[in-house]
Scaffold this motif. Structure first.
Motif, PDB file in Angstrom:
ATOM      1  N   GLY A 115       4.886   9.047 -39.740  1.00  0.00           N
ATOM      2  CA  GLY A 115       4.564   7.773 -39.086  1.00  0.00           C
ATOM      3  C   GLY A 115       3.205   7.243 -39.495  1.00  0.00           C
ATOM      4  O   GLY A 115       3.031   6.042 -39.732  1.00  0.00           O
ATOM      5  N   LEU A 116       2.226   8.142 -39.577  1.00  0.00           N
ATOM      6  CA  LEU A 116       0.887   7.714 -39.994  1.00  0.00           C
ATOM      7  C   LEU A 116       0.868   7.269 -41.450  1.00  0.00           C
ATOM      8  O   LEU A 116       0.225   6.275 -41.808  1.00  0.00           O
ATOM      9  CB  LEU A 116      -0.122   8.848 -39.783  1.00  0.00           C
ATOM     10  N   LEU A 117       1.555   7.996 -42.303  1.00  0.00           N
ATOM     11  CA  LEU A 117       1.552   7.667 -43.730  1.00  0.00           C
ATOM     12  C   LEU A 117       2.181   6.300 -43.992  1.00  0.00           C
ATOM     13  O   LEU A 117       1.803   5.603 -44.941  1.00  0.00           O
ATOM     14  CB  LEU A 117       2.302   8.737 -44.517  1.00  0.00           C
ATOM     15  N   ALA A 118       3.117   5.913 -43.154  1.00  0.00           N
ATOM     16  CA  ALA A 118       3.796   4.637 -43.366  1.00  0.00           C
ATOM     17  C   ALA A 118       2.849   3.450 -43.237  1.00  0.00           C
ATOM     18  O   ALA A 118       3.103   2.381 -43.800  1.00  0.00           O
ATOM     19  CB  ALA A 118       4.951   4.496 -42.375  1.00  0.00           C
ATOM     20  N   SER A 119       1.770   3.622 -42.489  1.00  0.00           N
ATOM     21  CA  SER A 119       0.843   2.506 -42.269  1.00  0.00           C
ATOM     22  C   SER A 119      -0.589   2.816 -42.708  1.00  0.00           C
ATOM     23  O   SER A 119      -1.508   2.083 -42.369  1.00  0.00           O
ATOM     24  CB  SER A 119       0.839   2.120 -40.786  1.00  0.00           C
ATOM     25  N   VAL A 120      -0.769   3.901 -43.444  1.00  0.00           N
ATOM     26  CA  VAL A 120      -2.132   4.283 -43.814  1.00  0.00           C
ATOM     27  C   VAL A 120      -2.729   3.242 -44.762  1.00  0.00           C
ATOM     28  O   VAL A 120      -2.063   2.775 -45.696  1.00  0.00           O
ATOM     29  CB  VAL A 120      -2.154   5.692 -44.449  1.00  0.00           C
ATOM     30  N   PRO A 121      -3.972   2.826 -44.539  1.00  0.00           N
ATOM     31  CA  PRO A 121      -4.594   1.845 -45.433  1.00  0.00           C
ATOM     32  C   PRO A 121      -5.051   2.509 -46.729  1.00  0.00           C
ATOM     33  O   PRO A 121      -5.136   3.745 -46.819  1.00  0.00           O
ATOM     34  CB  PRO A 121      -5.797   1.359 -44.628  1.00  0.00           C
ATOM     35  N   SER A 122      -5.330   1.694 -47.711  1.00  0.00           N
ATOM     36  CA  SER A 122      -5.930   2.234 -48.935  1.00  0.00           C
ATOM     37  C   SER A 122      -7.367   2.628 -48.642  1.00  0.00           C
ATOM     38  O   SER A 122      -8.065   1.946 -47.884  1.00  0.00           O
ATOM     39  CB  SER A 122      -5.903   1.187 -50.049  1.00  0.00           C
ATOM     40  N   PRO A 123      -7.845   3.719 -49.204  1.00  0.00           N
ATOM     41  CA  PRO A 123      -9.245   4.097 -49.002  1.00  0.00           C
ATOM     42  C   PRO A 123     -10.177   2.976 -49.463  1.00  0.00           C
ATOM     43  O   PRO A 123      -9.860   2.242 -50.406  1.00  0.00           O
ATOM     44  CB  PRO A 123      -9.414   5.351 -49.872  1.00  0.00           C
ATOM     45  N   PRO A 124     -11.328   2.829 -48.810  1.00  0.00           N
ATOM     46  CA  PRO A 124     -12.266   1.775 -49.203  1.00  0.00           C
ATOM     47  C   PRO A 124     -12.809   2.014 -50.602  1.00  0.00           C
ATOM     48  O   PRO A 124     -12.844   3.159 -51.082  1.00  0.00           O
ATOM     49  CB  PRO A 124     -13.369   1.875 -48.149  1.00  0.00           C
ATOM     50  N   GLY A 125     -13.224   0.939 -51.251  1.00  0.00           N
ATOM     51  CA  GLY A 125     -13.791   1.067 -52.588  1.00  0.00           C
ATOM     52  C   GLY A 125     -15.194   1.621 -52.522  1.00  0.00           C
ATOM     53  O   GLY A 125     -16.163   0.857 -52.395  1.00  0.00           O
ATOM     54  N   ASP A 126     -15.312   2.921 -52.594  1.00  0.00           N
ATOM     55  CA  ASP A 126     -16.634   3.546 -52.576  1.00  0.00           C
ATOM     56  C   ASP A 126     -16.587   4.851 -53.352  1.00  0.00           C
ATOM     57  O   ASP A 126     -15.605   5.155 -54.046  1.00  0.00           O
ATOM     58  CB  ASP A 126     -17.122   3.756 -51.138  1.00  0.00           C
ATOM     59  N   LEU A 127     -17.636   5.651 -53.244  1.00  0.00           N
ATOM     60  CA  LEU A 127     -17.769   6.856 -54.047  1.00  0.00           C
ATOM     61  C   LEU A 127     -16.757   7.946 -53.708  1.00  0.00           C
ATOM     62  O   LEU A 127     -16.598   8.892 -54.472  1.00  0.00           O
ATOM     63  CB  LEU A 127     -19.190   7.413 -53.889  1.00  0.00           C
ATOM     64  N   LEU A 128     -16.092   7.830 -52.580  1.00  0.00           N
ATOM     65  CA  LEU A 128     -15.147   8.871 -52.177  1.00  0.00           C
ATOM     66  C   LEU A 128     -13.695   8.431 -52.297  1.00  0.00           C
ATOM     67  O   LEU A 128     -12.796   9.140 -51.832  1.00  0.00           O
ATOM     68  CB  LEU A 128     -15.439   9.311 -50.736  1.00  0.00           C
TER      69      LEU A 128
END
Length: 657
Positions: free
Chosen positions: A580-593
């Motif tokens: 359920g969480l994976l279905a709506s997980v956002p893309s990681p922010p554009g940063d060093l990680l």
């Protein structure tokens, strides 16, 4: 026109060019004169004069009476003036009167005290003594109860008290301890709440060989402050007592001024001489906060807070060029790509963008470029969804190159660095930015930016697994940080060494190195870096070495929670919740990680069989195939990106078959 000098440092009076007193008639005439002198050459409306002279119910003919008083003063002050010719001293202007006095003892006192602030002690003492001799009694002594005189009396009194203390300070510097002690003893008796005076008196007594008397003075000051004000002595008084008890070297009259004493005098002079509401103060605040920020810990947090306050105070003044200078003056190098205070950063960006729109066409290009660089820097972590900050960064760099401004260029390049995360795998581009920052900064003596350039290059070489080069940059950064007292630098170099250990040594050694590195974050004042970093590093260590994933259920993952929670749920057998969480997980922010977080999502997607997320992770990670996932941070890694890509490809193939 004869010279007329006015006196307010005592009873209000006037003298002619020979020094003879001028007859000012009755008390109302003197009150009008005093009220005009308080205004300091500004116009006082007749209505205000009436209100101030008759605070209750003014007489019916009050306006006419005031005019009569003014006429009488004009005759007394300018007896040679021909009838029906305008006065050049007590002038009618608009709705009232102004006294265009050139010679006032208070002004001469202020000017002399101001000039003495920049003189060596041998010249300052006679100047200050002469200034203090101008005082014949309390300022505006015959109008002490008048509300309109209160603020000016207080201002002049404060300046006089400060002058007494500055003279004593200069006398101490010259070794005239007896003169200093004599003046200060009377001073503290009249004004017992001035802690600096008590401190100077104790110092004078100590230098005169009277240690017991010096300690007795400090005890008396403590008693008075406690009994009458209910407060403890400030740090300066407490420190002086401790220094006297241990015979500190700097108390010796021959010892050079300490940095703290130099700072105290300089800052006191600034506070006295620069108008309280001047835009200059806001600009100076930005500069001070820039220096405070690099001290780390509470200094960094205070710098952010005061910087925001300075910007908030500047904008309402309606001078966009001033606001631009206040915003752009805080050019603090930044290497971490997640904001410590996102709400504050958002406010600063909005203010900078408003100011850009309000700047007049004649505004200097450098002011615009600094605002653009600020937008880029404070918008860290907003890509890939935002392109405006990236455009701002490029425009700032172009302007800096065109202007040939080294300080501006390294600041703008720092903003560009923050925006080089539109996709994964850009370590080489950031290495180029770091190299240019290092070269420009080293050539122009910009040591904080030279450190920044070396840390950026450290990160870039960690990303490619070149730990030998990374250590070279870490060592250079450490050397600069020690030389220039930059306590935050070792946070990053310590973590980079822990990363190397975690990559090249057995997992248990990597875990120990990370836990040791985490101690450097205590009190560093960087919540955007600190929150969740250690548990994320340990989780990535497990993934890197293909160990079972586990974590304390009470762990604070900070901003990384959305990207690690599905993997933890899967490890705990809670597959349904994880899917359920994976279905709506956002893309990681554009940063060093971003590569590290994508790798964690990739592993969770494979375990959950989420083909859509597998493909998203593939597309995101492919440009970084030859890097270590997360090592671009210089802090941690989830292992080679190529290994995660191979696992993603295999998962897709197995699902297809």
């Amino acid at each position: 026109m004869r010279v007329v000098e006015f006196g307010v440092l005592g009873s209000v009076t006037a003298w002619d060019g020979t020094g003879e007193p001028i007859a000012l008639k009755g008390p109302r005439h003197r009150a009008v004169l005093a009220r005009l002198l308080v205004a300091r050459r500004r116009v006082v409306p007749v209505a205000r004069l009436v209100t101030d002279l008759w605070p209750g119910e003014p007489p019916a003919d009050a306006v006419g009476t005031v005019r009569t008083f003014v006429a009488g003063l004009r005759r007394a002050l300018e007896p040679e003036r021909a009838r029906r010719t305008p006065s050049r001293l007590l002038v009618t202007e608009g709705p009232g009167y102004a006294l265009r006095a050139e010679h006032v003892d208070a002004r001469r006192f202020e000017d002399t005290v101001a000039a003495a602030a920049d003189l060596p002690p041998a010249q300052a003492v006679p100047r200050l003594t002469g200034a203090l001799e101008l005082w014949r009694g309390p300022a505006y002594a015959d109008f002490a109860e008048e509300p309109w005189a209160r603020a000016e009396r207080s201002r002049l009194t404060e300046l006089r008290l400060t002058a007494v203390e500055r003279r004593a300070e200069a006398q101490l510097a010259l070794g005239a301890v007896a003169d200093a002690a004599a003046g200060l003893d009377a001073h503290v008796s009249e004004h017992p709440w001035r802690e600096e005076a008590w401190q100077l008196l104790a110092l004078a007594l100590y230098r005169g060989g009277r240690q017991a008397d010096a300690l007795s003075v400090l005890r008396r000051a403590r008693h008075l402050l406690r009994e009458h004000l209910g407060v403890e002595p400030g740090p300066r008084l407490r420190r002086t007592e401790q220094d006297i008890l241990r015979h500190a070297d700097h108390l010796d009259p021959g010892a050079p001024d300490t940095a703290a004493e130099v700072w105290a005098r300089a800052s006191a002079s600034y506070a006295r001489m620069v108008p309280l509401r001047a835009g200059t103060r806001l600009e100076s605040t930005a500069g001070l906060m820039r220096d405070l920020a690099v001290t780390g810990g509470g200094g960094l947090e205070a710098a952010r807070r005061h910087r925001a306050a300075a910007v908030a105070a500047a904008e309402p003044l309606g001078d966009p060029e001033l606001t631009a200078r206040v915003i752009g003056g805080y050019d603090v190098p930044a290497v971490w790509t997640r904001s410590d205070d996102p709400a504050q950063a958002e406010t600063l960006v909005a203010t900078a963008e408003r100011t850009l729109l309000l700047l007049p066409p004649t505004a200097h290009e450098a002011s615009r470029a600094r605002l653009l660089a600020t937008v880029a820097l404070e918008s860290r972590g907003t890509l890939p969804t935002g392109t405006r900050p990236l455009r701002a960064a490029y425009r700032a760099v172009e302007s800096a190159r065109r202007l040939g401004d080294a300080d501006l260029l390294v600041f703008a390049l720092n903003g560009l660095f923050m925006q080089t995360f539109e996709r994964a795998g850009l370590a080489a581009r950031r290495d180029g930015i770091g190299a240019e920052i290092t070269e420009v900064a080293a050539r122009h003596g910009l040591f904080t930016y030279e450190v920044l350039g070396r840390l950026i290059r450290l990160q870039a070489h960690c990303a490619t697994g070149d730990f030998t080069a990374a250590e070279r940059f870490a060592t250079a950064a450490d050397t600069l940080s020690e030389r220039h007292e930059l306590p935050l630098v070792p946070v990053f170099t310590t973590w980079s060494r822990a990363l190397r250990t975690a990559t090249t040594e057995p997992p248990h050694l990597g875990e120990s190195a990370y836990r040791e590195a985490a101690k450097s974050l205590d009190g560093a004042g960087m919540p955007g870096l600190e929150r969740g970093l250690l548990p994320l590093a340990l989780l990535c260590l497990q993934v890197h070495h293909d160990l079972p994933v586990s974590a304390d259920p009470h762990t604070d993952w900070g901003p990384y929670e959305p990207f690690v929670r599905p993997l933890l749920l899967l490890a705990d057998g809670q597959d349904h919740e994880a899917v359920g969480l994976l279905a709506s997980v956002p893309s990681p922010p554009g940063d060093l990680l971003q590569e590290a977080l994508w790798s964690l999502l990739a592993r969770a997607a494979i375990q959950a069989g989420d083909r859509a997320l597998i493909r998203r992770a593939q597309r995101a990670l492919e440009p970084a195939r030859h890097e270590l996932a997360g090592a671009a941070s210089g802090l941690l890694t989830a292992g080679p990106v190529s290994g995660h890509l191979d696992a993603l490809a295999a998962a897709l193939a197995s699902h297809t078959s």
